[in-house]
Design a protein around this motif. Structure first.
Motif, PDB file in Angstrom:
ATOM      1  N   GLY A   1      57.051  39.307  35.549  1.00 14.89           N
ATOM      2  CA  GLY A   1      57.256  39.688  34.152  1.00 14.89           C
ATOM      3  C   GLY A   1      56.864  38.544  33.232  1.00 14.89           C
ATOM      4  N   PRO A   2      57.872  37.962  32.550  1.00 11.78           N
ATOM      5  CA  PRO A   2      59.290  38.313  32.540  1.00 11.78           C
ATOM      6  C   PRO A   2      59.528  39.747  32.056  1.00 11.78           C
ATOM      7  N   GLY A   3      60.630  40.314  32.513  1.00  8.71           N
ATOM      8  CA  GLY A   3      60.961  41.669  32.113  1.00  8.71           C
ATOM      9  C   GLY A   3      60.553  42.728  33.100  1.00  8.71           C
ATOM     10  N   GLY A   4      60.054  42.305  34.289  1.00  9.43           N
ATOM     11  CA  GLY A   4      59.725  43.264  35.335  1.00  9.43           C
ATOM     12  C   GLY A   4      60.980  43.730  36.054  1.00  9.43           C
ATOM     13  N   THR A   5      60.811  44.301  37.244  1.00  8.75           N
ATOM     14  CA  THR A   5      61.958  44.770  38.017  1.00  8.75           C
ATOM     15  C   THR A   5      61.726  44.508  39.501  1.00  8.75           C
ATOM     16  N   HIS A   6      62.782  44.715  40.265  1.00  9.42           N
ATOM     17  CA  HIS A   6      62.719  44.562  41.720  1.00  9.42           C
ATOM     18  C   HIS A   6      61.794  45.585  42.356  1.00  9.42           C
ATOM     19  N   GLU A   7      61.371  46.595  41.614  1.00  7.94           N
ATOM     20  CA  GLU A   7      60.584  47.684  42.202  1.00  7.94           C
ATOM     21  C   GLU A   7      59.250  47.218  42.773  1.00  7.94           C
ATOM     22  N   GLU A   8      58.755  46.064  42.321  1.00  2.00           N
ATOM     23  CA  GLU A   8      57.502  45.561  42.882  1.00  2.00           C
ATOM     24  C   GLU A   8      57.649  45.172  44.356  1.00  2.00           C
ATOM     25  N   PHE A   9      58.898  45.045  44.823  1.00  5.62           N
ATOM     26  CA  PHE A   9      59.142  44.617  46.196  1.00  5.62           C
ATOM     27  C   PHE A   9      59.560  45.751  47.130  1.00  5.62           C
ATOM     28  N   LEU A  10      59.519  46.988  46.686  1.00  7.60           N
ATOM     29  CA  LEU A  10      60.069  48.065  47.510  1.00  7.60           C
ATOM     30  C   LEU A  10      59.345  48.231  48.848  1.00  7.60           C
ATOM     31  N   CYS A  11      58.105  47.789  48.930  1.00 11.70           N
ATOM     32  CA  CYS A  11      57.384  47.880  50.201  1.00 11.70           C
ATOM     33  C   CYS A  11      57.944  46.918  51.247  1.00 11.70           C
ATOM     34  N   PHE A  12      58.797  45.972  50.834  1.00 14.51           N
ATOM     35  CA  PHE A  12      59.421  45.062  51.804  1.00 14.51           C
ATOM     36  C   PHE A  12      60.259  45.856  52.803  1.00 14.51           C
ATOM     37  N   ASP A  13      60.727  47.042  52.384  1.00  5.99           N
ATOM     38  CA  ASP A  13      61.504  47.894  53.289  1.00  5.99           C
ATOM     39  C   ASP A  13      60.715  48.276  54.532  1.00  5.99           C
ATOM     40  N   GLY A  14      59.395  48.282  54.431  1.00  6.37           N
ATOM     41  CA  GLY A  14      58.557  48.678  55.558  1.00  6.37           C
ATOM     42  C   GLY A  14      58.359  47.596  56.598  1.00  6.37           C
ATOM     43  N   TYR A  15      58.792  46.357  56.305  1.00  8.47           N
ATOM     44  CA  TYR A  15      58.497  45.245  57.198  1.00  8.47           C
ATOM     45  C   TYR A  15      59.707  44.375  57.553  1.00  8.47           C
ATOM     46  N   LEU A  16      60.502  43.963  56.582  1.00  4.89           N
ATOM     47  CA  LEU A  16      61.547  42.979  56.860  1.00  4.89           C
ATOM     48  C   LEU A  16      62.692  43.512  57.718  1.00  4.89           C
ATOM     49  N   PRO A  17      63.115  44.786  57.571  1.00  2.00           N
ATOM     50  CA  PRO A  17      64.192  45.263  58.450  1.00  2.00           C
ATOM     51  C   PRO A  17      63.842  45.174  59.932  1.00  2.00           C
ATOM     52  N   ASN A  18      62.590  45.430  60.262  1.00  2.30           N
ATOM     53  CA  ASN A  18      62.174  45.370  61.665  1.00  2.30           C
ATOM     54  C   ASN A  18      62.297  43.966  62.237  1.00  2.30           C
ATOM     55  N   GLU A  19      62.288  42.968  61.335  1.00  4.42           N
ATOM     56  CA  GLU A  19      62.416  41.568  61.749  1.00  4.42           C
ATOM     57  C   GLU A  19      63.846  41.059  61.587  1.00  4.42           C
ATOM     58  N   HIS A  20      64.765  41.940  61.202  1.00  8.10           N
ATOM     59  CA  HIS A  20      66.175  41.592  60.980  1.00  8.10           C
ATOM     60  C   HIS A  20      66.322  40.487  59.936  1.00  8.10           C
ATOM     61  N   ILE A  21      65.449  40.511  58.939  1.00  7.39           N
ATOM     62  CA  ILE A  21      65.551  39.568  57.825  1.00  7.39           C
ATOM     63  C   ILE A  21      66.318  40.246  56.698  1.00  7.39           C
ATOM     64  N   GLU A  22      67.389  39.631  56.266  1.00  5.99           N
ATOM     65  CA  GLU A  22      68.157  40.155  55.129  1.00  5.99           C
ATOM     66  C   GLU A  22      67.442  39.775  53.837  1.00  5.99           C
ATOM     67  N   TYR A  23      67.389  40.700  52.894  1.00  9.06           N
ATOM     68  CA  TYR A  23      66.770  40.403  51.610  1.00  9.06           C
ATOM     69  C   TYR A  23      67.547  41.088  50.500  1.00  9.06           C
ATOM     70  N   ILE A  24      67.458  40.512  49.320  1.00 14.89           N
ATOM     71  CA  ILE A  24      68.298  40.957  48.212  1.00 14.89           C
ATOM     72  C   ILE A  24      67.423  41.237  46.994  1.00 14.89           C
ATOM     73  N   TYR A  25      67.390  42.484  46.587  1.00 14.80           N
ATOM     74  CA  TYR A  25      66.747  42.861  45.333  1.00 14.80           C
ATOM     75  C   TYR A  25      67.610  42.373  44.174  1.00 14.80           C
ATOM     76  N   TYR A  26      66.944  42.047  43.066  1.00 18.48           N
ATOM     77  CA  TYR A  26      67.689  41.464  41.936  1.00 18.48           C
ATOM     78  C   TYR A  26      66.876  41.685  40.661  1.00 18.48           C
ATOM     79  N   ASP A  27      67.510  42.314  39.681  1.00 13.35           N
ATOM     80  CA  ASP A  27      66.901  42.445  38.355  1.00 13.35           C
ATOM     81  C   ASP A  27      67.513  41.408  37.428  1.00 13.35           C
ATOM     82  N   GLN A  28      66.671  40.552  36.874  1.00  8.56           N
ATOM     83  CA  GLN A  28      67.152  39.494  35.991  1.00  8.56           C
ATOM     84  C   GLN A  28      67.701  40.090  34.685  1.00  8.56           C
TER      85      GLN A  28
END
Length: 348
Positions: free
Chosen positions: A80-107
């Motif tokens: 952004g500034p002023g963007g959203t966590h939605e740019e990272f939604l594709c992380f759902d396709g990769y990080l869970p399979n690696e058991h990596i915890e991740y946290i979406y966050y809107d400033q």
């Protein structure tokens, strides 16, 4: 002979037990990663609205935890500034399979968080302290805390590291240079001239008149610049999450800090003179810098950044642009995951 057969049977039995035990561990790990029971955010599915104390009062920011991992927890700082966590939604396709915890966050002042709409809070200093309050609230620490920042989030991640790197296990700077003036120079002198000359001339003409609200300006950028350097796909093929990101963008904070133009930061924007090239060497935490060949940011500059920090690594996404997590996805996620795992196992 009977003794020998018994010996081999014993070896086979032990091997089977070991295999079963290993599968049990893997299954338990999987169950643990996905298990939200007895967690204070189970009721909300991982969502927490975190109170942020500011000079103008207390406001809440939106976060959402994905998975559980006590040693690999990645806080995502959007652009952004002023963007959203939605740019990272594709992380759902990769990080869970690696058991990596991740946290979406809107400033603060982004779509899912409170919006005081007070420009006195739109400073890097405020956002650094906001990230620190989020860190404390989520229990992130030196043993597990990876901070990932993309674009403007990369600025914020660097600024956070300058002040609070002792809290970090790893730092990821994605698609962001260490100098706003250098970014503007690259856009105007390298990327702009690569465009169709007539298109580039028209864009520059509209910018000179500061006619940024003209629909033609947006049309030219979206069809001739964004599809080359933001996300290298035809607009009608862009992921739904990215369309949502653009629809949810807060233009007030974006214009105040970044300005109207995509060819550098415009004259009154507060980030216009931001430059931390001289202090990158003070970052000692393991750092991954991600660049892309077709990015709005100079990949050679970002490679230099990875060499300037004390303990850095560079990942180039050769087919990617500013949102390389989409248009060079396999390279992007392999590099990101390898970095996190290497730091976690002290093999970086």
């Amino acid at each position: 002979m009977k003794t020998l057969i018994s010996f081999f049977c014993l070896i086979l039995l032990l091997a089977c037990k070991k295999d079963i035990a290993q599968k049990t561990v893997e299954n338990n790990d999987s169950t643990s990663y996905l298990d939200y029971s007895n967690k204070d955010d189970q009721f909300t599915g991982g969502i927490k609205m975190i109170p942020i104390k500011t000079s103008k009062g207390t406001f809440k920011v939106w976060t959402k935890r994905m998975g559980n991992n006590p040693t690999k927890r990645v806080l995502l700082l959007h652009g952004g500034p002023g963007g959203t966590h939605e740019e990272f939604l594709c992380f759902d396709g990769y990080l869970p399979n690696e058991h990596i915890e991740y946290i979406y966050y809107d400033q603060l002042d982004s779509y899912y968080s409170d919006k005081p709409n007070d420009s006195s809070l739109w400073t890097t200093e405020h956002f650094v302290e906001e990230v620190e309050q989020v860190r404390v609230a989520l229990g992130l620490n030196k043993e597990n805390f990876y901070l990932y920042g993309q674009s403007w989030g990369g600025i914020l991640a660097m600024e956070y590291a300058f002040k609070y790197q002792d809290n970090l296990k790893g730092l990821i700077i994605s698609n962001m240079m260490a100098s706003a003036p250098a970014y503007g120079k690259y856009a105007n002198e390298v990327l702009g001239p690569k465009m169709d000359p007539a298109i580039f001339k028209e864009i520059m003409h509209l910018e000179a008149k500061e006619d940024f609200d003209n629909p033609r300006y947006s049309e030219l950028l979206m069809n001739h610049y964004y599809t080359e350097h933001i996300l290298r796909m035809p607009l009608d093929q862009w992921p739904e999450a990215i369309h949502r990101l653009f629809n949810h963008m807060n233009p007030n904070i974006y214009i105040y800090m970044q300005g109207y133009s995509e060819f550098g930061i415009t004259k009154n924007a507060t980030l216009k003179n931001w430059d931390v090239t001289s202090v990158l060497k003070t970052i000692e935490v393991p750092t991954l810098v991600i660049g892309a060949t077709h990015d709005t940011m100079d990949p050679e500059h970002m490679k230099w950044m990875s060499e300037e920090v004390k303990n850095g690594q560079f990942l180039l996404c050769p087919n990617g642009s500013h949102l390389a997590q989409y248009d060079d996805q396999k390279v992007f996620f392999k590099g990101l995951i390898d970095f996190i795992n290497a730091v976690d196992t002290d093999s970086f």
